[in-house]
Design a protein around this motif. Structure first.
Motif, PDB file in Angstrom:
ATOM      1  N   ASN A  97       0.844  -1.210   0.000  1.00  0.00           N
ATOM      2  CA  ASN A  97       0.000   0.000   0.000  1.00  0.00           C
ATOM      3  C   ASN A  97       0.874   1.253   0.000  1.00  0.00           C
ATOM      4  O   ASN A  97       0.603   2.196  -0.734  1.00  0.00           O
ATOM      5  CB  ASN A  97      -0.917   0.039   1.228  1.00  0.00           C
ATOM      6  CG  ASN A  97      -2.188  -0.778   1.005  1.00  0.00           C
ATOM      7  OD1 ASN A  97      -2.459  -1.211  -0.120  1.00  0.00           O
ATOM      8  ND2 ASN A  97      -2.948  -0.992   2.073  1.00  0.00           N
TER       9      ASN A  97
ATOM     10  N   LYS B 208       2.210   1.670  -3.330  1.00  0.00           N
ATOM     11  CA  LYS B 208       1.162   1.986  -4.297  1.00  0.00           C
ATOM     12  C   LYS B 208       0.646   3.423  -4.153  1.00  0.00           C
ATOM     13  O   LYS B 208       0.399   4.111  -5.139  1.00  0.00           O
ATOM     14  CB  LYS B 208       0.017   0.984  -4.106  1.00  0.00           C
ATOM     15  CG  LYS B 208      -1.111   1.119  -5.093  1.00  0.00           C
ATOM     16  CD  LYS B 208      -1.988  -0.151  -5.130  1.00  0.00           C
ATOM     17  CE  LYS B 208      -2.761  -0.350  -3.849  1.00  0.00           C
ATOM     18  NZ  LYS B 208      -3.667  -1.496  -3.905  1.00  0.00           N
ATOM     19  N   TYR B 209       0.432   3.875  -2.882  1.00  0.00           N
ATOM     20  CA  TYR B 209      -0.190   5.185  -2.672  1.00  0.00           C
ATOM     21  C   TYR B 209       0.843   6.315  -2.500  1.00  0.00           C
ATOM     22  O   TYR B 209       0.500   7.372  -1.996  1.00  0.00           O
ATOM     23  CB  TYR B 209      -1.165   5.134  -1.490  1.00  0.00           C
ATOM     24  CG  TYR B 209      -2.314   4.189  -1.778  1.00  0.00           C
ATOM     25  CD1 TYR B 209      -3.239   4.518  -2.774  1.00  0.00           C
ATOM     26  CD2 TYR B 209      -2.447   2.978  -1.103  1.00  0.00           C
ATOM     27  CE1 TYR B 209      -4.279   3.643  -3.074  1.00  0.00           C
ATOM     28  CE2 TYR B 209      -3.476   2.111  -1.392  1.00  0.00           C
ATOM     29  CZ  TYR B 209      -4.400   2.443  -2.378  1.00  0.00           C
ATOM     30  OH  TYR B 209      -5.417   1.579  -2.689  1.00  0.00           O
TER      31      TYR B 209
ATOM     32  N   ASP C  11       4.954   6.304   4.921  1.00  0.00           N
ATOM     33  CA  ASP C  11       5.291   6.676   3.551  1.00  0.00           C
ATOM     34  C   ASP C  11       5.155   8.185   3.370  1.00  0.00           C
ATOM     35  O   ASP C  11       4.698   8.888   4.270  1.00  0.00           O
ATOM     36  CB  ASP C  11       4.420   5.908   2.545  1.00  0.00           C
ATOM     37  CG  ASP C  11       2.948   6.217   2.687  1.00  0.00           C
ATOM     38  OD1 ASP C  11       2.576   7.401   2.686  1.00  0.00           O
ATOM     39  OD2 ASP C  11       2.141   5.246   2.833  1.00  0.00           O
TER      40      ASP C  11
ATOM     41  N   ARG D  79     -12.574   1.950   0.313  1.00  0.00           N
ATOM     42  CA  ARG D  79     -11.423   2.656  -0.275  1.00  0.00           C
ATOM     43  C   ARG D  79     -11.633   4.151  -0.075  1.00  0.00           C
ATOM     44  O   ARG D  79     -12.729   4.663  -0.246  1.00  0.00           O
ATOM     45  CB  ARG D  79     -11.300   2.336  -1.770  1.00  0.00           C
ATOM     46  CG  ARG D  79     -11.225   0.816  -2.044  1.00  0.00           C
ATOM     47  CD  ARG D  79     -10.750   0.527  -3.444  1.00  0.00           C
ATOM     48  NE  ARG D  79      -9.352   0.932  -3.586  1.00  0.00           N
ATOM     49  CZ  ARG D  79      -8.779   1.180  -4.754  1.00  0.00           C
ATOM     50  NH1 ARG D  79      -9.472   1.087  -5.864  1.00  0.00           N
ATOM     51  NH2 ARG D  79      -7.519   1.540  -4.814  1.00  0.00           N
ATOM     52  N   ALA D  80     -10.544   4.846   0.314  1.00  0.00           N
ATOM     53  CA  ALA D  80     -10.647   6.289   0.575  1.00  0.00           C
ATOM     54  C   ALA D  80     -10.907   7.042  -0.728  1.00  0.00           C
ATOM     55  O   ALA D  80     -10.581   6.556  -1.817  1.00  0.00           O
ATOM     56  CB  ALA D  80      -9.371   6.790   1.231  1.00  0.00           C
TER      57      ALA D  80
ATOM     58  N   ALA E 118      -7.918   7.767  -2.994  1.00  0.00           N
ATOM     59  CA  ALA E 118      -7.383   6.579  -3.669  1.00  0.00           C
ATOM     60  C   ALA E 118      -8.235   6.266  -4.886  1.00  0.00           C
ATOM     61  O   ALA E 118      -7.717   5.936  -5.964  1.00  0.00           O
ATOM     62  CB  ALA E 118      -7.369   5.397  -2.708  1.00  0.00           C
TER      63      ALA E 118
ATOM     64  N   GLY F 211      -7.132  -1.582  -6.821  1.00  0.00           N
ATOM     65  CA  GLY F 211      -7.285  -2.093  -5.449  1.00  0.00           C
ATOM     66  C   GLY F 211      -8.666  -2.675  -5.225  1.00  0.00           C
ATOM     67  O   GLY F 211      -9.587  -2.441  -6.009  1.00  0.00           O
ATOM     68  N   THR F 212      -8.760  -3.438  -4.146  1.00  0.00           N
ATOM     69  CA  THR F 212     -10.038  -4.105  -3.845  1.00  0.00           C
ATOM     70  C   THR F 212     -10.641  -3.656  -2.528  1.00  0.00           C
ATOM     71  O   THR F 212     -11.796  -3.928  -2.236  1.00  0.00           O
ATOM     72  CB  THR F 212      -9.817  -5.625  -3.753  1.00  0.00           C
ATOM     73  OG1 THR F 212      -8.837  -5.864  -2.728  1.00  0.00           O
ATOM     74  CG2 THR F 212      -9.345  -6.195  -5.065  1.00  0.00           C
ATOM     75  N   GLY F 213      -9.841  -2.999  -1.678  1.00  0.00           N
ATOM     76  CA  GLY F 213     -10.361  -2.624  -0.352  1.00  0.00           C
ATOM     77  C   GLY F 213     -10.404  -3.812   0.586  1.00  0.00           C
ATOM     78  O   GLY F 213     -11.127  -3.801   1.580  1.00  0.00           O
TER      79      GLY F 213
ATOM     80  N   GLY G  23      -7.267  -5.506   1.597  1.00  0.00           N
ATOM     81  CA  GLY G  23      -5.984  -5.675   2.272  1.00  0.00           C
ATOM     82  C   GLY G  23      -5.998  -5.256   3.734  1.00  0.00           C
ATOM     83  O   GLY G  23      -5.558  -6.022   4.610  1.00  0.00           O
ATOM     84  N   LEU G  24      -6.522  -4.070   4.033  1.00  0.00           N
ATOM     85  CA  LEU G  24      -6.517  -3.594   5.420  1.00  0.00           C
ATOM     86  C   LEU G  24      -7.506  -4.369   6.287  1.00  0.00           C
ATOM     87  O   LEU G  24      -7.244  -4.624   7.459  1.00  0.00           O
ATOM     88  CB  LEU G  24      -6.821  -2.096   5.469  1.00  0.00           C
ATOM     89  CG  LEU G  24      -5.699  -1.167   4.957  1.00  0.00           C
ATOM     90  CD1 LEU G  24      -6.094   0.288   5.149  1.00  0.00           C
ATOM     91  CD2 LEU G  24      -4.386  -1.440   5.686  1.00  0.00           C
TER      92      LEU G  24
HETATM   93  P1  ADP Z   1      -6.739  -1.484  -1.645  1.00  0.00           P
HETATM   94  O1  ADP Z   1      -5.398  -0.919  -1.457  1.00  0.00           O
HETATM   95  O2  ADP Z   1      -6.774  -2.699  -2.422  1.00  0.00           O
HETATM   96  O3  ADP Z   1      -7.731  -0.472  -2.102  1.00  0.00           O
HETATM   97  P2  ADP Z   1      -6.647  -1.809   1.232  1.00  0.00           P
HETATM   98  O4  ADP Z   1      -7.620  -2.476   2.107  1.00  0.00           O
HETATM   99  O5  ADP Z   1      -5.273  -2.283   1.290  1.00  0.00           O
HETATM  100  O6  ADP Z   1      -7.262  -1.883  -0.223  1.00  0.00           O
HETATM  101  O7  ADP Z   1      -6.694  -0.282   1.567  1.00  0.00           O
HETATM  102  C1  ADP Z   1      -7.903   0.367   1.739  1.00  0.00           C
HETATM  103  C2  ADP Z   1      -7.821   1.817   1.391  1.00  0.00           C
HETATM  104  O8  ADP Z   1      -7.018   2.489   2.354  1.00  0.00           O
HETATM  105  C3  ADP Z   1      -7.147   2.105   0.094  1.00  0.00           C
HETATM  106  O9  ADP Z   1      -8.030   1.994  -0.983  1.00  0.00           O
HETATM  107  C4  ADP Z   1      -6.677   3.500   0.317  1.00  0.00           C
HETATM  108  O10 ADP Z   1      -7.694   4.423   0.120  1.00  0.00           O
HETATM  109  C5  ADP Z   1      -6.321   3.513   1.764  1.00  0.00           C
HETATM  110  N1  ADP Z   1      -4.885   3.305   1.984  1.00  0.00           N
HETATM  111  C6  ADP Z   1      -4.271   2.175   2.404  1.00  0.00           C
HETATM  112  N2  ADP Z   1      -2.958   2.369   2.567  1.00  0.00           N
HETATM  113  C7  ADP Z   1      -2.692   3.629   2.227  1.00  0.00           C
HETATM  114  C8  ADP Z   1      -1.533   4.429   2.206  1.00  0.00           C
HETATM  115  N3  ADP Z   1      -0.349   3.939   2.549  1.00  0.00           N
HETATM  116  N4  ADP Z   1      -1.651   5.719   1.811  1.00  0.00           N
HETATM  117  C9  ADP Z   1      -2.862   6.207   1.479  1.00  0.00           C
HETATM  118  N5  ADP Z   1      -3.992   5.524   1.476  1.00  0.00           N
HETATM  119  C10 ADP Z   1      -3.913   4.241   1.861  1.00  0.00           C
END
Ligand code: ADP
Length: 640
Positions: free
Chosen positions: A528, A531-532, A556, A575-576, A579, A586-588, A590-591
């Protein structure tokens, strides 16, 4: 002279003056009956003898003055007389006064219908009661009394209820057959014995004797005329409940008590069984997980069980007895649900439907209730009201909403890459150049791998949610694991020109945890961050420990997260906004996975960020395993 008297619709004529004078002065009662068979005239003596006023007598059917037993005979004589103008007949009969008392009459009737001055049947009566006398009437009265006594005795003797009489000293004077069955003593044994000794349990005898004494002294009898229930004594010594009522009879200065006694053992047992059954039903109703509301046949809330009170947040006192519609409003159902519930209640109470069901919402309490309205009937099928059963289906409805959302998400997430793979494979198949074909196939494999990852994430998520995921605990070197994750992600890091810094790993001891699951968390957080974060950024992994836990953070210099999105970050599929805007893949999931795993491992993960200024994800895991917190961990080991 003719006097016209109006009575109802009839005009009747009083007799000619001469005859009237004669009649009025006669020592006989004179009654003239017209052609219409009703009395037209009565002499003052007739008024005196019968006790009716002249007004009452005129217009009356003359036979109502005659005793029912003699009416037929007199009607026959009268009919014969009517057909013979000028004739006279004489007879004796019993007659009735207005007060119902009896008198004997010597009657003499003459048909004067042909006589132009009269046009009536004239009957003269003489009161011969005295002459008939004391002998006839007296005898009849005495006979009647005897007959009535005989009848009473017969009724009492054969009555199905026990009948007992005692005199003022408490000695039994009457004891019928039913009493013998009830108490075990025969009539011969009972009569002449003291009632107390025979049927009253010893502990009540004194009270009984006191009562009798009080009556003798003061005439006061508290129990007369009341329906009472009391224990009685059977001949065989057992006690049983009886119900009785006592009446008092005076004969001059003497008196006696009379009681009808019913053995109510069966009824008492039935009542006890009913009480027990009722208590049992009440405890079932109270212990059920469903809310139950009973509405009586007249549409009022009769009872609300504990669960329903809890669900609807009502006090029984607040809705008990109020009309159902009003109660619904008070509870807080919306207008549409109120209408549906009321209509259901009306249909069931009106006998149009046996049951009805639906969902209703309590917006104020964020509750969805499934309700079933069912007719309540007694043992003979009569409608006694209706039962509303309420079940909290808020969660079920939420789950089914989430399920359909999930299905549409997965369908969407899989359909696009599947279509991509199909297209790439078609290109590869059609390619004339071997190199081109290889490139298409490599691309297709990548897309396929992403799909496999997605499906694996979903599987892990569902296993974690249902608790089916097994944890394999081994000492894990966090520093080494982190470095291996970074090495795996190296191509992506290099592609974006990021710098990755790992610090503090030397001070962290091995942690007893599941390496595969922990790796998944680290991979998600680091990927993440990569990626972000726009190209050329820095990703910093920092580790430390305190007395109980190992901490690490992944920081980061990327796009960060809007403050209002942070609380929702760890939810599935979330997902924010920023993003989504930059369209990063992304799928939302991972977290959501990271949080479930960290919880399962006994640790925690959270995030701090400011939009546009990078994000930091913090993690913590205990240095020692606390099996009590995670029984499934031990269970998983035992299972193997
Ligand atoms: P994905 O990355 O597949 O969308 P995650 O569950 O990993 O799903 O993350 C959920 C959301 O959290 C992301 O879509 C993003 O909006 C936000 N996010 C996660 N990690 C970061 C990061 N390091 N910086 C900014 N936003 C993040």
């Amino acid at each position: 002279m003719t006097r016209r008297v109006r009575r109802g619709d009839r005009d009747i004529q009083a007799p000619d003056g001469a005859i009237r004078t004669l009649a009025d002065e006669s020592s006989y009662a004179v009654v003239l009956t017209g052609t219409d068979n009703h009395i037209r005239y009565v002499s003052p003596q007739a008024v005196q003898i019968t006790g009716y006023s002249a007004d009452e007598l005129v217009g009356m059917d003359p036979f109502t003055l005659i005793h029912p037993d003699d009416q037929d005979r007199m009607r026959r004589l009268f009919a014969a007389l009517r057909s013979r103008p000028g004739a006279t007949v004489a007879a004796e009969c019993r007659a009735l006064r207005k007060d119902g008392s009896l008198w004997w009459a010597a009657a003499r009737g003459t048909n004067l219908l042909d006589d132009p001055g009269v046009r009536a049947i004239a009957v003269t009566y003489r009161d011969i009661t005295e002459k008939k006398g004391s002998d006839d009437l007296g005898r009849t009265a005495e006979e009647a009394l005897r007959a009535s006594e005989e009848r009473s005795r017969l009724i009492l003797a054969t009555a199905r209820q026990a009948y007992i009489a005692i005199d003022s000293a408490g000695v039994i004077t009457e004891w019928n057959t039913a009493a013998q069955f009830t108490f075990g003593w025969t009539r011969v044994e009972a009569i002449g014995r003291e009632l107390a000794a025979l049927v009253i349990p010893p502990r009540y005898r004194e009270a009984h004797t006191r009562g009798l004494k009080r009556f003798q002294e003061s005439g006061e009898a508290r129990i007369i005329g009341k329906r009472l229930e009391f224990p009685a004594l059977h001949r065989d010594g057992h006690e049983f409940p009886v119900e009785f009522s006592i009446s008092l009879l005076r004969h001059g200065s003497r008196y006696s008590f009379h009681a009808f006694v019913a053995d109510v053992t069966a009824r008492s047992r039935l009542e006890a069984a009913l009480r027990e059954g009722e208590a049992r039903i009440r405890s079932i109703v109270e212990s059920t997980s469903d809310g139950i509301m009973f509405v009586s046949a007249d549409g009022r809330v009769a009872s609300v069980n504990g669960r329903a009170q809890q669900m609807l947040a009502v006090e029984p006192a607040a809705v008990g007895g109020t009309g159902f519609a009003q109660a619904l409003e008070q509870i807080g159902f919306g207008p549409q649900d109120r209408e549906a519930l009321s209509a259901a209640a009306q249909a069931v109470l009106g006998g149009r439907r046996e049951d009805y069901q639906g969902d209703a919402e309590l917006p104020g309490r964020r509750l969805v209730l499934h309700w079933v309205a069912r007719a309540a009937r007694d043992t003979i099928g009569e409608l006694t009201g209706l039962t509303f059963t309420l079940r909290d289906v808020t969660q079920d409805r939420e789950v089914s909403r989430m399920k359909s959302e999930f299905v549409s998400f997965v369908t969407h997430q899989l359909r696009t890459p599947l279509a991509g793979i199909k297209w790439l494979l078609e290109l590869a198949a059609d390619a004339t150049d071997g190199q081109d074909a290889r490139t298409y196939i490599t691309d297709a494999r990548e897309v396929n791998e992403r799909m496999v990852r997605l499906v694996n994430d979903l599987l892990d998520l569902s296993r974690l949610e249902t608790g089916a995921l097994q944890v394999d605990v081994q000492p894990v070197d966090l520093g080494a694991l982190t470095k291996s994750v970074i090495a795996e992600l190296e191509p992506g890091i290099r592609q974006k020109g990021h710098t990755v810094v790992v610090t503090g790993d030397a001070g962290v001891p091995p942690i007893p945890t599941d390496a595969r699951l922990l790796r998944q968390v680290l991979t998600n957080l680091v990927s993440n961050a990569v990626k972000y974060t726009p190209p050329g950024g820095t990703v910093r992994v920092t580790m430390s420990r305190d007395a109980e836990r190992v901490h690490w953070s992944v920081e980061d210099t990327g796009i960060g997260i809007p403050a209002r999105n942070i609380p929702l970050l760890f939810q599935k599929f979330y997902r924010a906004e920023n993003a989504l805007a930059i369209n990063a893949e992304g799928t939302g999931l991972g977290l959501a996975l990271a949080r479930l795993i960290m919880q399962r491992l006994g640790g925690d993960v959270w995030c701090e960020s400011e939009e546009g200024r990078g994000a930091t994800f913090f993690c913590a895991l205990p240095l020692e395993r606390r099996p009590a917190d995670h029984p499934s961990v031990d269970q998983a080991r035992l299972d193997r």
